[in-house]
Design a protein around this motif. Structure first.
Motif, short mmCIF file in Angstrom:
data_model
loop_
_atom_site.label_atom_id
_atom_site.label_comp_id
_atom_site.label_asym_id
_atom_site.label_seq_id
_atom_site.Cartn_x
_atom_site.Cartn_y
_atom_site.Cartn_z
N GLU A 1 0.87 -1.17 0.00
CA GLU A 1 0.00 0.00 0.00
C GLU A 1 0.90 1.22 0.00
OE1 GLU A 1 -3.76 0.63 2.36
OE2 GLU A 1 -2.43 2.01 3.42
N VAL A 2 0.62 2.15 -0.90
CA VAL A 2 1.38 3.40 -0.98
C VAL A 2 0.44 4.54 -0.65
CG1 VAL A 2 2.67 4.94 -2.50
CG2 VAL A 2 2.97 2.47 -2.70
N THR A 3 0.81 5.32 0.36
CA THR A 3 0.07 6.53 0.73
C THR A 3 0.88 7.72 0.24
OG1 THR A 3 -0.83 5.42 2.68
CG2 THR A 3 -0.97 7.83 2.64
N VAL A 4 0.28 8.54 -0.59
CA VAL A 4 0.95 9.71 -1.16
C VAL A 4 0.61 10.92 -0.30
CG1 VAL A 4 1.16 11.15 -3.22
CG2 VAL A 4 0.78 8.69 -3.45
N LYS A 5 1.64 11.68 0.08
CA LYS A 5 1.45 12.83 0.97
C LYS A 5 2.10 14.09 0.39
CE LYS A 5 1.60 10.04 5.20
NZ LYS A 5 2.26 9.92 6.51
N SER A 6 1.59 15.23 0.84
CA SER A 6 2.20 16.51 0.50
C SER A 6 3.43 16.70 1.39
CB SER A 6 1.21 17.65 0.74
OG SER A 6 0.98 17.80 2.13
N ALA A 7 4.20 17.75 1.15
CA ALA A 7 5.36 18.04 1.98
C ALA A 7 4.95 18.31 3.42
CB ALA A 7 6.13 19.23 1.41
N ALA A 8 3.72 18.80 3.63
CA ALA A 8 3.21 19.08 4.98
C ALA A 8 2.62 17.84 5.65
CB ALA A 8 2.16 20.17 4.91
N GLY A 9 2.58 16.71 4.93
CA GLY A 9 2.05 15.48 5.51
C GLY A 9 0.59 15.20 5.23
N GLU A 10 -0.06 16.04 4.44
CA GLU A 10 -1.47 15.83 4.09
C GLU A 10 -1.58 14.64 3.13
OE1 GLU A 10 -5.06 18.13 1.67
OE2 GLU A 10 -3.07 19.03 1.79
N VAL A 11 -2.50 13.73 3.42
CA VAL A 11 -2.71 12.57 2.56
C VAL A 11 -3.43 13.02 1.28
CG1 VAL A 11 -3.87 10.33 2.32
CG2 VAL A 11 -2.74 10.93 4.48
N LEU A 12 -2.81 12.72 0.13
CA LEU A 12 -3.36 13.11 -1.16
C LEU A 12 -3.97 11.93 -1.92
CD1 LEU A 12 -0.45 15.45 -2.32
CD2 LEU A 12 -2.60 16.10 -1.20
N GLY A 13 -3.57 10.72 -1.54
CA GLY A 13 -4.10 9.56 -2.24
C GLY A 13 -3.48 8.27 -1.73
N ARG A 14 -4.09 7.15 -2.13
CA ARG A 14 -3.59 5.83 -1.75
C ARG A 14 -3.73 4.88 -2.94
NH1 ARG A 14 -5.80 6.96 3.33
NH2 ARG A 14 -4.21 6.81 4.94
N ALA A 15 -2.81 3.93 -3.00
CA ALA A 15 -2.88 2.88 -4.02
C ALA A 15 -2.47 1.58 -3.36
CB ALA A 15 -1.95 3.20 -5.19
N ARG A 16 -3.10 0.48 -3.81
CA ARG A 16 -2.78 -0.84 -3.29
C ARG A 16 -2.67 -1.81 -4.45
NH1 ARG A 16 -7.10 1.03 -0.34
NH2 ARG A 16 -6.63 1.53 1.82
#
Length: 109
Positions: A75-90
């Motif tokens: 599972e990959v969680t994509v985040k902004s530089a500030a740590g905000e979750v922008l998306g996920r892929a599995r």
């Protein structure tokens, strides 16, 4: 996202990730959290900088490695530089034979 277990070495104390390819990454993404699991068992993960080309090279992070044949999921969680979750892929694949696993659909025909 996509990956393959074909070149992975099984049952090592620290398992090096296979190459993981990401597509259609949300704008503003800077970090990715990559986690490996099998059913209810977590094998660990790491947060790393998102490669500019969207390809996390093999060996870029380490988790506890798969030893037993079965279906494993990254599972990959994509985040902004500030740590905000922008998306996920599995994606799930069987190990060691590397067949893509798709969970059964709950939809009725």
């Amino acid at each position: 996202m996509s990956f393959s277990f074909l070149t992975s070495r099984p049952c090592v104390s620290l398992f090096e990730n296979p190459e993981i390819r990401l597509k259609d990454v949300p704008q503003g993404a800077a970090l990715i959290l990559v986690q490996l699991s099998q059913a209810d068992h977590e094998y660990g993960g790491q947060e790393v900088l998102l490669p500019k080309n969207g390809i996390l090279p093999a060996g870029a992070l380490r988790t506890f490695g798969p030893c037993n044949p079965g279906v494993y999921q990254y599972e990959v969680t994509v985040k902004s530089a500030a740590g905000e979750v922008l998306g996920r892929a599995r994606q799930s694949r069987s190990f060691p034979d590397d067949i893509e696993f798709k969970p059964p659909s709950n939809e009725l025909p």
